[in-house]
Design a protein around this motif. Structure first.
Motif, PDB file in Angstrom:
ATOM      1  N   TRP A  73       1.113  -1.388  -0.359  1.00 18.71           N
ATOM      2  CA  TRP A  73       0.103  -0.318   0.336  1.00 18.71           C
ATOM      3  C   TRP A  73       0.902   1.522  -0.221  1.00 18.71           C
ATOM      4  O   TRP A  73       2.102   1.194   0.549  1.00 18.71           O
ATOM      5  CB  TRP A  73      -1.191   0.370   1.753  1.00 18.71           C
ATOM      6  CG  TRP A  73      -1.498   0.963   1.162  1.00 18.71           C
ATOM      7  CD1 TRP A  73      -3.063   1.490   0.663  1.00 18.71           C
ATOM      8  CD2 TRP A  73      -1.720   2.457   2.257  1.00 18.71           C
ATOM      9  NE1 TRP A  73      -4.158   2.185   0.664  1.00 18.71           N
ATOM     10  CE2 TRP A  73      -2.814   3.437   1.966  1.00 18.71           C
ATOM     11  CE3 TRP A  73      -0.816   2.904   2.724  1.00 18.71           C
ATOM     12  CZ2 TRP A  73      -3.230   4.708   2.439  1.00 18.71           C
ATOM     13  CZ3 TRP A  73      -0.483   4.022   3.588  1.00 18.71           C
ATOM     14  CH2 TRP A  73      -1.904   5.208   2.773  1.00 18.71           C
ATOM     15  N   THR A 111      -5.804  11.963   4.547  1.00 24.91           N
ATOM     16  CA  THR A 111      -7.694  11.065   4.757  1.00 24.91           C
ATOM     17  C   THR A 111      -8.395  12.011   4.995  1.00 24.91           C
ATOM     18  O   THR A 111      -8.382  13.422   5.106  1.00 24.91           O
ATOM     19  CB  THR A 111      -7.153  10.247   6.394  1.00 24.91           C
ATOM     20  OG1 THR A 111      -7.120  11.496   7.479  1.00 24.91           O
ATOM     21  CG2 THR A 111      -6.441   9.018   6.652  1.00 24.91           C
ATOM     22  N   TRP A 145     -11.281   6.061   9.334  1.00 21.48           N
ATOM     23  CA  TRP A 145     -10.778   5.395   7.745  1.00 21.48           C
ATOM     24  C   TRP A 145      -9.903   4.715   8.257  1.00 21.48           C
ATOM     25  O   TRP A 145      -9.160   3.850   9.522  1.00 21.48           O
ATOM     26  CB  TRP A 145      -9.859   6.646   7.782  1.00 21.48           C
ATOM     27  CG  TRP A 145      -9.464   6.590   6.271  1.00 21.48           C
ATOM     28  CD1 TRP A 145      -9.192   7.223   5.080  1.00 21.48           C
ATOM     29  CD2 TRP A 145      -7.991   6.068   6.222  1.00 21.48           C
ATOM     30  NE1 TRP A 145      -9.164   7.342   4.250  1.00 21.48           N
ATOM     31  CE2 TRP A 145      -7.811   7.129   4.673  1.00 21.48           C
ATOM     32  CE3 TRP A 145      -6.718   5.970   7.456  1.00 21.48           C
ATOM     33  CZ2 TRP A 145      -6.385   5.731   4.685  1.00 21.48           C
ATOM     34  CZ3 TRP A 145      -5.915   5.029   6.727  1.00 21.48           C
ATOM     35  CH2 TRP A 145      -5.435   5.361   5.347  1.00 21.48           C
ATOM     36  N   SER A 147      -6.919   1.879   5.035  1.00 20.95           N
ATOM     37  CA  SER A 147      -5.917   1.609   3.930  1.00 20.95           C
ATOM     38  C   SER A 147      -6.768   0.915   2.798  1.00 20.95           C
ATOM     39  O   SER A 147      -6.748   0.722   2.254  1.00 20.95           O
ATOM     40  CB  SER A 147      -4.895   1.574   4.486  1.00 20.95           C
ATOM     41  OG  SER A 147      -4.358   0.395   5.661  1.00 20.95           O
ATOM     42  N   ASP A 149      -9.494   0.132   2.854  1.00 22.06           N
ATOM     43  CA  ASP A 149     -11.088   0.504   1.846  1.00 22.06           C
ATOM     44  C   ASP A 149     -10.027   1.545   1.025  1.00 22.06           C
ATOM     45  O   ASP A 149     -11.349   2.323  -0.100  1.00 22.06           O
ATOM     46  CB  ASP A 149     -12.015   2.027   2.273  1.00 22.06           C
ATOM     47  CG  ASP A 149     -12.818   1.723   2.825  1.00 22.06           C
ATOM     48  OD1 ASP A 149     -13.384   0.084   3.001  1.00 22.06           O
ATOM     49  OD2 ASP A 149     -12.705   2.087   4.177  1.00 22.06           O
ATOM     50  N   TYR A 150      -8.608   2.135   0.512  1.00 21.17           N
ATOM     51  CA  TYR A 150      -8.616   2.892  -0.665  1.00 21.17           C
ATOM     52  C   TYR A 150      -7.236   2.277  -1.262  1.00 21.17           C
ATOM     53  O   TYR A 150      -5.845   3.211  -0.291  1.00 21.17           O
ATOM     54  CB  TYR A 150      -7.863   3.803  -0.166  1.00 21.17           C
ATOM     55  CG  TYR A 150      -9.276   4.779   0.267  1.00 21.17           C
ATOM     56  CD1 TYR A 150      -9.972   5.621  -0.358  1.00 21.17           C
ATOM     57  CD2 TYR A 150      -8.971   4.860   1.731  1.00 21.17           C
ATOM     58  CE1 TYR A 150     -11.214   6.040   0.333  1.00 21.17           C
ATOM     59  CE2 TYR A 150     -10.772   4.933   2.610  1.00 21.17           C
ATOM     60  CZ  TYR A 150     -11.418   6.121   1.479  1.00 21.17           C
ATOM     61  OH  TYR A 150     -12.136   7.154   2.048  1.00 21.17           O
ATOM     62  N   THR A 152      -3.997   0.471  -3.242  1.00 17.10           N
ATOM     63  CA  THR A 152      -3.215   0.321  -4.727  1.00 17.10           C
ATOM     64  C   THR A 152      -3.163  -0.438  -5.099  1.00 17.10           C
ATOM     65  O   THR A 152      -4.669  -0.171  -6.423  1.00 17.10           O
ATOM     66  CB  THR A 152      -2.017   0.808  -3.935  1.00 17.10           C
ATOM     67  OG1 THR A 152      -1.642   0.067  -3.333  1.00 17.10           O
ATOM     68  CG2 THR A 152      -1.975   2.246  -2.735  1.00 17.10           C
ATOM     69  N   ILE A 169     -18.844   3.026  -2.441  1.00 18.20           N
ATOM     70  CA  ILE A 169     -17.617   2.733  -2.423  1.00 18.20           C
ATOM     71  C   ILE A 169     -17.372   1.735  -3.645  1.00 18.20           C
ATOM     72  O   ILE A 169     -18.121   0.308  -3.435  1.00 18.20           O
ATOM     73  CB  ILE A 169     -16.908   2.690  -0.862  1.00 18.20           C
ATOM     74  CG1 ILE A 169     -17.261   3.715   0.010  1.00 18.20           C
ATOM     75  CG2 ILE A 169     -15.117   2.150  -1.564  1.00 18.20           C
ATOM     76  CD1 ILE A 169     -16.392   3.379   1.448  1.00 18.20           C
ATOM     77  N   TRP A 171     -14.286  -1.235  -4.255  1.00 20.75           N
ATOM     78  CA  TRP A 171     -12.740  -1.005  -4.071  1.00 20.75           C
ATOM     79  C   TRP A 171     -12.245  -1.619  -5.024  1.00 20.75           C
ATOM     80  O   TRP A 171     -12.130  -3.084  -6.060  1.00 20.75           O
ATOM     81  CB  TRP A 171     -12.673  -2.406  -3.319  1.00 20.75           C
ATOM     82  CG  TRP A 171     -13.325  -2.068  -1.560  1.00 20.75           C
ATOM     83  CD1 TRP A 171     -12.847  -0.904  -0.871  1.00 20.75           C
ATOM     84  CD2 TRP A 171     -14.602  -2.590  -1.075  1.00 20.75           C
ATOM     85  NE1 TRP A 171     -13.905  -0.948   0.195  1.00 20.75           N
ATOM     86  CE2 TRP A 171     -14.723  -1.840   0.437  1.00 20.75           C
ATOM     87  CE3 TRP A 171     -15.463  -2.939  -1.600  1.00 20.75           C
ATOM     88  CZ2 TRP A 171     -16.236  -1.996   0.820  1.00 20.75           C
ATOM     89  CZ3 TRP A 171     -17.011  -3.238  -1.078  1.00 20.75           C
ATOM     90  CH2 TRP A 171     -17.471  -2.998   0.475  1.00 20.75           C
TER      91      TRP A 171
END
Length: 374
Positions: A73, A111, A145, A147, A149-150, A152, A169, A171
């Motif tokens: 990530w 964030t 929050w 990571s 959920d976000y 790479t 959202i 993914w």
């Protein structure tokens, strides 16, 4: 004398404890590390391969291969820092911020959540799952929050690949630009479905141009709020990576050899690429010395010139153009060595019928040209 010797040894090898959490009055500077409780993952600043740019990332703490970090990530993937002045911190509103040049006013990355009022209890923690989470206090079970959920370019056990319609959202895995640049690349890996058929993995190139698709997925969750794929294996020694070439790899760490072993990958062969041979044709993977595309029985190349140039993307057309094929003595011919059809384009899905019933359903519908039963 023995006691003094033991004392000297203990001074030379001090006891170490890993720090997995930062609070509002703490910083992670370039050279510092957050290490998860069981020493599985580490967070800090890194430079990929031949690059001198600095990024905040998460990698396996003890699974380096040939002195290369297995980064899973990256925070500031499109906003590198050009020196070692970077600082990761939490402000009084609970935002995780990355600064360069001695805490300049505008953060390089942050964030997208804040608490409504100034607080002194927000903290960030790196978990043994590889998830970096931001929460208000030790008693809180809900993350402000995370990571996960976000993502790479890497899917870890515990992560989701798919979409949450309720929260808006999706993914998605997005490749690096290159091995030296973790910026947003040209390939994305998505779980896609028309909501009436079994979902499939797609690798898209430059937006929504299909590059590769998987077989229909059997490990997924689907309900009114979300649909997502997850890795069955809960071990932190396995991961899925989308490479900058568009290749998807499922890897497992081999401790004996100290390297990541490939379990599967795609696209791997010349027939794997999406739409390699166009409509009404199929790709023959064994034709190594000849053109891989072949028209289905009763069809001919749509463009003979393209076919001679070994370009089958335009597909094939029926030899009986002027003759109606519906209810005119038509039938079906079995075609071997084909992949399950793209479920996102399948015209109809029938459940609970046998192969003979499926045959009759297709014959009774003039728009049905083929079927697959399983």
């Amino acid at each position: 004398m023995l006691l003094k010797a033991l004392l000297v040894v203990s001074l030379l090898f001090p006891f170490c404890t890993s720090i997995d959490t930062i609070e509002m009055d703490q910083h992670v500077k370039d050279g510092d590390l957050l290490v998860s409780k069981e020493n599985v993952f580490a967070l800090g600043f890194f430079s990929p391969r031949n690059s001198s740019s600095r990024y905040v990332g998460i990698w396996y703490a003890e699974k380096d291969e040939k002195d290369q970090k297995a980064v899973v990530w990256v925070a500031n993937r499109n906003d590198p820092i050009n020196d070692t002045s970077g600082v990761l911190t939490i402000d009084r509103y609970g935002r995780l911020l990355l600064y360069s040049n001695n805490m300049q006013n505008i953060p390089v990355w942050s964030t997208n959540v804040t608490v409504q009022t100034a607080s002194t209890s927000c903290m960030a923690q790196l978990l043994d799952s590889g998830n970096l989470v931001l929460f208000r206090d030790n008693k809180s079970k809900n993350f402000m929050w995370q990571s996960f959920d976000y993502p790479t370019d890497t899917l870890l056990p515990g992560m989701k690949l798919g979409m949450n319609w309720k929260l808006g959202i999706e993914w998605v895995l997005t490749s690096w630009k290159s091995q030296d640049d973790p910026g947003t690349g040209e390939y994305t890996n998505r779980l896609y479905s028309n909501q009436t058929a079994t979902p499939e993995f797609f690798v898209f190139y430059k937006g929504l141009t299909p590059h590769w698709r998987s077989e229909p997925v059997d490990t997924f969750v689907s309900n009114q709020d979300e649909m997502y794929f997850f890795l069955k294996n809960d071990s932190t020694s396995t991961r899925v990576v989308l490479k900058d070439s568009g290749l998807v790899q499922h890897l497992r760490w081999n401790n004996a050899d100290r390297e990541w072993k490939e379990l599967w990958s795609g696209p791997k062969y010349r027939c794997d690429q999406y739409g390699e041979c166009g409509a009404n044709s199929k790709c023959i993977p064994d034709n190594f010395n000849s053109f891989e595309c072949e028209c289905l029985p009763g069809y001919e190349p749509n463009s003979v010139n393209d076919w001679k140039m070994r370009n089958g993307s335009d597909g094939c057309v029926s030899k009986r153009v002027a003759v109606s094929k519906c209810r005119n003595g038509e039938g079906f011919m079995k075609v071997a060595q084909v992949k399950d059809p793209d479920t996102t384009k399948a015209a109809r899905l029938e459940k609970g019928i046998n192969v003979k019933e499926c045959d009759q359903v297709c014959l009774s519908d003039c728009s049905c040209t083929a079927y697959i039963w399983s």
